[in-house]
Design a protein around this motif. Structure first.
Motif, short mmCIF file in Angstrom:
data_model
loop_
_atom_site.label_atom_id
_atom_site.label_comp_id
_atom_site.label_asym_id
_atom_site.label_seq_id
_atom_site.Cartn_x
_atom_site.Cartn_y
_atom_site.Cartn_z
N VAL A 335 4.54 -11.28 -4.35
CA VAL A 335 4.45 -9.84 -4.07
C VAL A 335 3.13 -9.27 -4.58
CG1 VAL A 335 5.56 -7.60 -4.39
CG2 VAL A 335 6.95 -9.67 -4.31
N LYS A 336 2.49 -8.47 -3.71
CA LYS A 336 1.34 -7.67 -4.10
C LYS A 336 1.64 -6.21 -3.75
CE LYS A 336 -2.33 -11.13 -3.61
NZ LYS A 336 -3.61 -11.44 -2.91
N ILE A 337 1.07 -5.30 -4.50
CA ILE A 337 1.27 -3.87 -4.25
C ILE A 337 -0.06 -3.22 -3.94
CG2 ILE A 337 2.24 -1.72 -5.13
CD1 ILE A 337 4.32 -3.92 -5.02
N ALA A 338 -0.11 -2.52 -2.80
CA ALA A 338 -1.31 -1.76 -2.43
C ALA A 338 -1.22 -0.36 -3.05
CB ALA A 338 -1.42 -1.66 -0.91
N ILE A 339 -2.31 0.08 -3.65
CA ILE A 339 -2.32 1.38 -4.32
C ILE A 339 -3.14 2.37 -3.49
CG2 ILE A 339 -2.96 2.61 -6.43
CD1 ILE A 339 -2.65 -0.13 -7.88
N ILE A 340 -2.48 3.46 -3.08
CA ILE A 340 -3.15 4.48 -2.27
C ILE A 340 -3.45 5.68 -3.16
CG2 ILE A 340 -2.99 5.93 -0.22
CD1 ILE A 340 -1.01 3.96 0.94
N VAL A 359 -8.16 -1.01 5.52
CA VAL A 359 -8.04 -2.46 5.36
C VAL A 359 -8.80 -2.93 4.12
CG1 VAL A 359 -8.59 -4.70 6.41
CG2 VAL A 359 -7.69 -2.83 7.83
N ARG A 360 -10.03 -2.45 3.97
CA ARG A 360 -10.90 -2.92 2.90
C ARG A 360 -10.46 -2.42 1.52
NH1 ARG A 360 -15.20 -0.87 4.72
NH2 ARG A 360 -15.44 0.90 3.30
N GLU A 361 -10.06 -1.14 1.43
CA GLU A 361 -9.84 -0.54 0.11
C GLU A 361 -8.37 -0.44 -0.28
OE1 GLU A 361 -11.91 3.18 -0.10
OE2 GLU A 361 -13.82 2.32 0.55
N VAL A 362 -7.47 -0.65 0.67
CA VAL A 362 -6.04 -0.58 0.34
C VAL A 362 -5.38 -1.95 0.49
CG1 VAL A 362 -3.81 0.44 0.95
CG2 VAL A 362 -5.87 1.86 0.95
#
Length: 610
Positions: A335-340, A359-362
């Motif tokens: 599991v990975k979590i994207a931080i917005i 795509v690049r930053e999130v």
């Protein structure tokens, strides 16, 4: 032997064109170990491989969860195919022109009510799409969607429509087409009037998002209000087609890319998935506003190894992402979590910053689950105060201590020591003490929720191992293993034992073997299992087939097994008589007790002489 309406020669032809190692290898990384191939089971979470493929026998078996069978059973389990669907799929891959009568499929899709509901949903979806794109009523909804950045191509790809404000648009269509309205209400398409007299449309004045199952069949709708109408989102209720705890929005479109990348991007809502699709993220699905469940996670694990969770950046979204981690990891996902940033949701971020930055930053900067856990708990402490700082460090070390990889533990322990200017040696010592205490408190293994996979390198599991099988049970299994590879011995067993197996499932398997060889089939475990078409028997047969037939087989071995099997009913009778005798003695009926004692002596003599 007939398998529904699918001729055995069709099954044989299909199996001949496929190799189980090639098929399973698309889903499981297999390593050669002697005559076997081993890997991590795709049907349950494990870290120690217990999933075995036997090329020689064309079967698979998991010694952890007991899943097993041949190629057909594997595809049914991993893809959710019915038996005929698996045969059709394999035939198409092999380029075979095989026609299978659709009535051979006795699965759920041939339940008349389900079939009617599939038809009704398809009709409703077309109606809503037509209204959105071709009527005056749909103009405002179309303008709204375009203002949200959805192109005509996206609207068509996702089948988006519009339900008009009138109360009976869909109801009247169903009446004209003679659909049973009570069934339409059960299927979540209509509602019953308050007075119980008649029906009206469930979805009105809402943008409609069709929800499909993984096969692409329309099974539900999500309706979004454009103005201040409440609720903002209205989803179909659970029906015989739609189970919220298992369904994922867009799985039917995203599945090929998910399978190719072995990675799935998990969102919360329809618009997030659609906007991400436009940004090039074509492996995205959503839980449709419901909490992630273990059933969702198990379904995800069958398709992907890694999950990137991309929930809203606000407090509720961050909490939901945090709660998703153990559910997904328990299923065996990385599991990975994207931080917005700035509490935005994915839709807003893409609209404000563009697809490339999303795509690049999130997506590409999504952090490992342990990193996210540390960031998540951090906000609960005032790190400028010594007391809170120490409490945070201690709780951070507890999280790091749970990480299975020593390299990762060392990495995060070093980061923690450097950030707070502590000695790495002291930090590591503290970490090891926490791990040692944790192991003392909870000496379980790979999979805490599954007793059959609790194996540790340095200790045995606490869960009590099952008792050894009784002699008659082992004899029956050994006999079936011999029979599976020897038609002559099968005929001998049929003559001398017949259906006298003590375990019902063993008796059923023996009956299938008698019939299989009576029709002239050659010994072939995969073909035999393919013709069973009953999950319990398939699992049992695969388990027994793994025993092989290297028992020094001769008639004496078979006779000994038969003798052991036949002894058991008499042993049971003797035990019952002993219990009767004890009851007679306790009740003071000495004469009856003596009579039963004589019966026991006689039965024991018979048993010894048999």
């Amino acid at each position: 032997m007939s398998n529904g309406r699918i001729p055995d020669e069709v099954i044989g032809a299909v199996l001949k064109h496929h190799d189980i190692v090639d098929v399973v290898g698309r889903y499981v990384h297999l390593s050669k170990q002697g005559h076997y191939m081993k890997g991590l089971c795709p049907f349950h979470s494990e870290k120690t491989p217990s999933f075995t493929v036997t090329p020689e026998k064309q079967i698979y078996h998991c010694f952890g969860c007991n899943a097993g069978g041949g190629i057909i059973q594997f595809l049914m389990a991993i893809e959710g195919y019915s038996y005929p669907e698996a045969i059709r799929h394999m035939a198409q891959e092999a380029g075979l022109d095989i026609r299978i009568d659709s009535s051979a499929d006795t699965g759920s899709q041939h339940n008349p009510e389900k079939a009617k509901l599939f038809e009704a949903y398809e009709l409703a979806g077309k109606l809503y799409q037509y209204i959105l794109k071709n009527t005056e009523q749909g103009k405002e909804a179309m303008q709204y969607l375009r203002a949200r950045g959805l192109s005509d191509k996206l609207i068509d790809t996702f089948g988006i429509g519009y339900a008009p404000p009138q109360w009976e648009t869909l109801t009247q269509l169903y009446e004209r087409r003679q659909f049973p309205l009570p069934l339409m209400e059960q299927g979540g398409l209509l509602s019953v009037r308050q007075d119980g007299q008649g029906f009206f449309d469930k979805f009105r004045e809402r943008i409609i998002f069709p929800i499909h199952d993984w096969k692409g069949r329309l099974i539900a709708f999500g309706g979004r209000a454009m103005g201040d109408k409440q609720p903002k989102y209205l989803n179909s209720p659970e029906t015989m087609l739609f189970y919220k705890s298992r369904s994922l929005y867009n799985m039917h479109l995203a599945r090929p890319q998910i399978r190719k990348l072995r990675q799935l991007v998990l969102f919360e809502g329809y618009m997030d998935v659609i906007k991400a699709w436009a940004a090039g993220i074509t492996n995205g699905v959503a839980t449709m506003g419901t909490a992630l469940t273990a059933e969702h996670a198990e379904g995800i694990r069958k398709q992907a190894d890694e999950v990137i969770v991309v929930y809203d950046g606000d407090s509720a979204g961050q909490t939901a992402a945090y709660k998703s981690i153990p559910i997904l990891e328990q299923a065996g996902c990385v599991v990975k979590i994207a931080i917005i940033p700035n509490s935005q949701d994915p839709d807003d971020y893409i609209t404000n910053n563009g697809s490339e930055r999303f795509v690049r930053e999130v997506i590409e900067t999504a952090v490992p689950s342990i990193k996210y856990k540390l960031l998540y708990i951090r906000k609960n402490y005032k790190l400028q105060e010594d007391g809170d700082k120490l409490r945070y460090i201690q709780n951070a070390l507890k999280l790091i201590a749970d990480v299975p990889s020593p390299v990762e533990r060392e990495h995060y322990a070093k980061e923690l020591a450097q950030e707070f200017h502590y000695s790495y040696e002291v930090t590591l010592q503290n970490l090891n003490e926490i791990r040692l205490q944790s192991e003392k408190n909870n000496r379980f293994g790979d999979n805490k929720a599954k007793a059959w996979n609790n194996v540790m390198n340095d200790a045995t599991p606490r869960v009590r191992t099952p008792s050894l099988l009784k002699a008659y049970h082992n004899a029956e299994r050994q006999l079936l293993a011999i029979m599976m590879y020897d038609p002559e011995m099968t005929r001998y067993v049929e003559e001398h034992l017949g259906d006298q197996f003590n375990v019902d499932a063993h008796a059923a398997l023996a009956a299938h073997l008698y019939a299989y060889f009576a029709q002239g089939y050659e010994p072939n475990a995969s073909s035999f299992i393919a013709m069973l078409q009953e999950e319990q028997l398939e699992r049992l047969a695969s388990s027994i087939a793994m025993m092989g037939n290297s028992h020094g087989v001769n008639h004496q071995v078979v006779d000994d097994c038969i003798k052991e099997i036949k002894k058991y009913p008499q042993q049971q009778l003797i035990q019952q008589k002993r219990e009767e005798m004890i009851r007679a003695e306790r009740s003071g009926d000495i004469i009856r007790a003596a009579h039963i004692g004589s019966e026991i002596i006689s039965l024991e003599k018979q048993l010894k002489s048999s």
